[in-house]
Design an enzyme around this catalytic site. Structure first.
Site, short mmCIF file in Angstrom:
data_model
loop_
_atom_site.label_atom_id
_atom_site.label_comp_id
_atom_site.label_asym_id
_atom_site.label_seq_id
_atom_site.Cartn_x
_atom_site.Cartn_y
_atom_site.Cartn_z
N ASP A 32 0.83 -1.21 0.00
CA ASP A 32 0.00 0.00 0.00
C ASP A 32 0.87 1.26 0.00
O ASP A 32 2.02 1.24 0.46
CB ASP A 32 -0.86 0.04 1.27
CG ASP A 32 -2.09 -0.85 1.17
OD1 ASP A 32 -2.43 -1.31 0.06
OD2 ASP A 32 -2.72 -1.08 2.22
N ARG A 88 -0.91 -0.55 -8.81
CA ARG A 88 -2.23 -0.02 -8.49
C ARG A 88 -2.16 1.51 -8.52
O ARG A 88 -1.29 2.10 -7.89
CB ARG A 88 -2.65 -0.47 -7.08
CG ARG A 88 -3.97 0.17 -6.63
CD ARG A 88 -4.19 0.01 -5.12
NE ARG A 88 -4.22 -1.37 -4.72
CZ ARG A 88 -4.01 -1.77 -3.45
NH1 ARG A 88 -3.75 -0.91 -2.50
NH2 ARG A 88 -4.05 -3.06 -3.15
C1 LIG Z 1 -8.56 -0.82 -4.12
C2 LIG Z 1 -8.14 0.49 -3.54
C3 LIG Z 1 -6.93 0.57 -2.88
C4 LIG Z 1 -6.50 1.79 -2.37
N1 LIG Z 1 -5.25 1.87 -1.80
C5 LIG Z 1 -4.79 3.08 -1.40
C6 LIG Z 1 -3.47 3.24 -0.94
O1 LIG Z 1 -2.69 2.29 -0.86
N2 LIG Z 1 -3.08 4.48 -0.58
C7 LIG Z 1 -3.91 5.57 -0.65
O2 LIG Z 1 -3.49 6.69 -0.32
N3 LIG Z 1 -5.18 5.44 -1.06
C8 LIG Z 1 -5.63 4.23 -1.44
N4 LIG Z 1 -6.92 4.12 -1.90
C9 LIG Z 1 -7.88 5.24 -1.69
C10 LIG Z 1 -7.85 6.22 -2.84
O3 LIG Z 1 -6.63 6.90 -2.85
C11 LIG Z 1 -9.01 7.25 -2.72
O4 LIG Z 1 -8.87 7.95 -1.54
C12 LIG Z 1 -10.39 6.62 -2.75
O5 LIG Z 1 -10.45 5.52 -3.61
C13 LIG Z 1 -11.42 7.65 -3.25
O6 LIG Z 1 -11.10 8.08 -4.54
P1 LIG Z 1 -11.92 7.67 -5.86
O7 LIG Z 1 -10.93 7.36 -6.92
O8 LIG Z 1 -12.86 6.58 -5.55
O9 LIG Z 1 -12.63 8.99 -6.32
P2 LIG Z 1 -13.60 10.03 -5.60
O10 LIG Z 1 -13.71 11.15 -6.56
O11 LIG Z 1 -13.13 10.32 -4.20
O12 LIG Z 1 -14.95 9.23 -5.50
C14 LIG Z 1 -15.72 8.86 -6.62
C15 LIG Z 1 -17.06 8.31 -6.15
O13 LIG Z 1 -16.84 7.11 -5.40
C16 LIG Z 1 -17.73 7.03 -4.29
N5 LIG Z 1 -16.94 7.06 -3.05
C17 LIG Z 1 -15.63 7.42 -2.93
N6 LIG Z 1 -15.22 7.28 -1.65
C18 LIG Z 1 -16.29 6.87 -0.95
C19 LIG Z 1 -16.51 6.55 0.43
N7 LIG Z 1 -15.53 6.64 1.32
N8 LIG Z 1 -17.75 6.13 0.81
C20 LIG Z 1 -18.74 6.01 -0.09
N9 LIG Z 1 -18.60 6.30 -1.41
C21 LIG Z 1 -17.40 6.72 -1.83
C22 LIG Z 1 -18.65 8.21 -4.41
O14 LIG Z 1 -19.76 7.81 -5.17
C23 LIG Z 1 -17.80 9.21 -5.17
O15 LIG Z 1 -18.56 10.17 -5.84
C24 LIG Z 1 -7.34 2.94 -2.46
C25 LIG Z 1 -8.55 2.84 -3.14
C26 LIG Z 1 -8.95 1.66 -3.69
C27 LIG Z 1 -10.23 1.61 -4.44
#
Ligand SMILES: Cc1cc2nc3c(=O)[nH]c(=O)nc-3n(C[C@H](O)[C@H](O)[C@H](O)COP(=O)(O)OP(=O)(O)OC[C@H]3O[C@@H](n4cnc5c(N)ncnc54)[C@H](O)[C@@H]3O)c2cc1C
Length: 318
Positions: free
Chosen positions: A144, A194
């Site tokens: 991660d 990722r």
């Molecule tokens: C498989 C995976 C692994 C990850 N690993 C890491 C990592 O190692 N390090 C790191 O810094 N981050 C990690 N993240 C988190 C990532 O960086 C984002 O903070 C998170 O995924 C929200 O961004 P988004 O791309 O979904 O877009 P956004 O623009 O934030 O969200 C898009 C849409 O997704 C939905 N959504 C997003 N978040 C939520 C929530 N919390 N609850 C409900 N609905 C929501 C909503 O409908 C929103 O409109 C990971 C995410 C995923 C999916």
């Protein structure tokens, strides 16, 4: 807009103590974390795999300062990997590991304990133990990405780890200014990467701040990874990013299965199933364990609409 104040508030010890009194069974915690035990995690993974999804399991914990706790985390991963293998799940389930949970953040003290190079060594050896257990089980590990102060150290451990375990996955955060260059470096054959937007509260010197800037950076990074020779893991719930990833994949002649989508447990589950039903590989990030505080706060900060639900849980303790 609430994201940064929320992440800042979460660092208060009093807030942590109050929130940590919530049982894991409370609605808001359970919506993101299926349980505390290996059994609960394996049961949740089995359910997802039965529905045609892949899984990556994260034993929750970060910023571990004590050796004993880091050792316990390594053992939890080894036990989990044994269970995944015994239940025939290893082909569909891998693990995600935070290096600060297994040695990168060990306390530096005047008594000559861990300094930067020895924390690297401890994290590397512990990660090797987990990678060996994963390989024996027939699966892989992904490291991660944490806050930007750990990026260089994490990528340095990744480089060393990949000498013996080239299948180890990297995570890059599109909000960091440096990430396009990291994508170029890691988009080589056999390299699992990722790409996420990034979940920490980062200063403007190192990270894009506006949603628009982060999203356009995400697309630039996706272009590099999809054009490269590696295996992109598109970690986002954002419908526009999913669409752009799909069209970049076809523009580069990538077949389904030469990249994958990843989403977090409990977020947009219908979309996870829709993509899987259309033939895409979809992996669900499944966190479990007692140390859910930091993870929960990052999820709340991403979606402040959940705050009312959260405050209600806190008052009723349900
Ligand atoms: C498989 C995976 C692994 C990850 N690993 C890491 C990592 O190692 N390090 C790191 O810094 N981050 C990690 N993240 C988190 C990532 O960086 C984002 O903070 C998170 O995924 C929200 O961004 P988004 O791309 O979904 O877009 P956004 O623009 O934030 O969200 C898009 C849409 O997704 C939905 N959504 C997003 N978040 C939520 C929530 N919390 N609850 C409900 N609905 C929501 C909503 O409908 C929103 O409109 C990971 C995410 C995923 C999916």
């Amino acid at each position: 807009m609430l994201r940064q104040p929320l992440l800042a508030l979460s660092r208060s010890a009093a807030v942590r103590e109050l929130v940590s009194t919530l049982p894991v069974s409370s609605g808001i915690v359970r919506s993101y974390v299926p349980g505390e035990t290996t059994e609960a995690a394996v049961a949740a993974a089995t359910g997802l795999v039965d529905e045609g999804l892949k899984v990556t399991l994260d034993y929750l914990g970060e910023d571990t300062t004590e050796h004993a706790q880091a050792d316990a985390t390594v053992q939890a991963y080894v036990d989990l990997l044994g269970q995944l293998s015994a239940r025939g799940l290893a082909r569909h389930a891998e693990v995600s590991v935070k290096l600060t949970a297994i040695g990168l953040a060990l306390r530096t003290s005047a008594q000559g304990s861990a300094g930067p190079s020895s924390t690297h060594q401890v994290a590397l050896e512990n990660a090797r133990t987990i990678c060996r257990a994963a390989r024996n089980a027939g699966t892989t590990v992904t490291l991660d990405a944490e806050d930007h102060t750990t990026t260089d150290a994490t990528l340095a451990v990744l480089r060393d780890l990949r000498k013996d375990f080239p299948e180890t996955g990297a995570v890059l955060q599109a909000y960091l200014h440096r990430t396009e260059a990291d994508c170029r470096e890691l988009a080589h054959e056999g390299s699992r990467v990722r790409l996420c937007k990034g979940a920490y509260d980062e200063p403007e010197e190192v990270a894009y701040q506006s949603r628009l800037d982060v999203d356009t950076a995400y697309v630039r990074c996706l272009k590099i990874l999809m054009a490269g020779q590696g295996y992109p893991m598109v970690a986002t719930h954002d419908p526009r990013m999913v669409e752009i990833a799909s069209s970049l994949a076809s523009r580069h002649g990538r077949e389904q299965g030469t990249y994958e989508f990843q989403m977090l447990y409990g977020i947009r589950p219908e979309e996870q199933r829709r993509l899987a039903a259309s033939g895409e590989t979809v992996r669900v990030y499944l966190p479990y364990g007692g140390e859910w505080y930091g993870y929960l706060v990052r999820r709340l900060a991403e979606r402040p609409q959940n705050l009312t639900f959260f405050l209600r849980s806190l008052i009723s303790k349900k």
